[in-house]
Design a protein around this motif. Structure first.
Motif: not given
Ligand code: AMP
Ligand code: TRP
Length: 336
Positions: A108, A195, A204
């Protein structure tokens, strides 16, 4: 005694359908079985710049969406991370337990720092704070989406390392990751996770999207070549993602969904998918709006912080005692 779970959600934007299906819906499902602590992790959100006004409202809305999704203050504890002092305190200790090499391997961090000219130190040490969050509650398990697995594994390593140096002080938690739905992908690119920080909002579905937006985004979602509604994550990842979303929003199995669309085209499938997503989100949105309007989340968070402080300050004391750190002043600065 019921086992404990801990999980956190960042108030860094409006929650997405990925957050809902991968995390929050499951938080609700397990709140009877476990003693649950759920946290709006605002300190994690400030690893990237957040304007104060929008951070304030995102914290409130994140809590309101979590309550709107069905978290029940009578059953679980919901609180904001920065209201509870032990988090940053154990966070520092975990930074001193983690190694530079370990933190450098976190995918990440690599993803979020890639191509950026300037990255905060906090973005790098983020997983140490996350480990502290979990360890402060003696959590047995951590319900998260697939993307957080590496961070939970690091948390386990840090707890084990700490225990081998200082005795059996910290509980080593397990990740709790669902078999399907733990990785909802972007509607525009099935190789990227859905995301809230995606610069393209077509990728999204946000929990605040209107019915029309949801229908539009699903209509525009990329699909794979072919005409049949078949579940094949390898060959047809975009369609497999849509089928997974259908299954989770409707409560029907993947096989049932595929069977229902045998011989039908993508257009009909997408039209119905938009309906099941709207049906799943409408009650959550309505409750969120009511909770924001009446401000009832404030009392929930206040009581949550009180309870979280009670538990976490005891664990922090145990940690400090084992390490030889000062106990003359308690974490609140009150003489004991
Ligand atoms: P975050 O918004 O990064 O704080 O994530 C909150 C929770 O939602 C974590 O447990 C994540 O693993 C989960 N999550 C975020 N995005 C997705 C996604 N696209 N699919 C499944 N779970 C997700
Ligand atoms: N890092 C998590 C995410 O981005 C959020 C988080 C912070 C968290 N602390 C946690 C998740 C503790 C689980 C447990 O999704």
């Amino acid at each position: 005694m019921r086992k404990r779970v801990f999980s956190g959600v960042q108030p860094s934007g409006i929650l997405t359908l990925g957050n809902y299906l991968g995390a929050i819906k499951r938080f609700v499902e397990i709140q009877d079985e476990f003693e649950a602590f759920y946290c709006v992790v605002d300190y994690h959100a400030i690893t990237v710049p957040q304007p104060p006004e929008s951070l304030r409202s995102q914290i409130a809305r994140t809590a309101a969406f979590m309550l709107g999704a069905g978290l029940d203050p009578e059953k679980m504890t919901l609180f904001v991370q920065s209201d509870v002092p032990a988090h940053t305190q154990l966070g520092w200790i975990m930074e001193c337990t983690a190694t530079f090499g370990e933190l450098s391997r976190m995918t990440q961090f690599k993803d979020k720092s890639q191509g950026k000219e300037s990255v905060s130190g906090g973005l790098f040490t983020y997983p140490a704070l996350m480990a502290a969050d979990i360890l402060l509650y003696d959590a047995d398990a951590v319900p998260v989406g697939e993307d957080q697995k590496q961070h939970v594994e690091l948390c386990r390593d840090l707890a084990e390392r700490f225990n081998s140096r200082f005795g059996s002080v910290l509980k080593v938690p397990e990740p709790l990751i669902a078999e399907t739905g733990a990785r909802i992908m972007s509607l525009q690119d099935p190789h990227k996770k859905m995301s809230k920080s995606d610069p393209n909002p077509s990728g999204y579905i946000s929990l605040a999207d209107s019915k029309d937006d949801i229908a539009k985004k699903i209509r525009r979602a990329v699909t794979d070549s072919g005409r049949e509604v078949a579940y094949d994550p390898e060959e047809k990842p975009a369609l497999a993602n849509l089928i997974t979303i259908f299954s989770h929003c409707s409560g029907r199995s993947i096989d049932e969904v595929v069977a229902a669309y045998e011989g039908k085209g993508y257009a009909e499938f997408k039209k119905d998918l938009a309906e099941v997503v709207v049906e799943a989100l409408t009650p959550v949105q309505a409750r969120h709006d009511a909770i924001v309007a009446d401000g009832s989340y404030v009392e929930v968070l206040r009581e949550g912080a009180r309870r979280a402080h009670e538990v976490s300050s005891t664990v922090l004391r145990r940690v400090k005692e084992a390490m030889g750190l000062s106990l003359f002043i308690d974490p609140e600065g009150v003489r004991i």
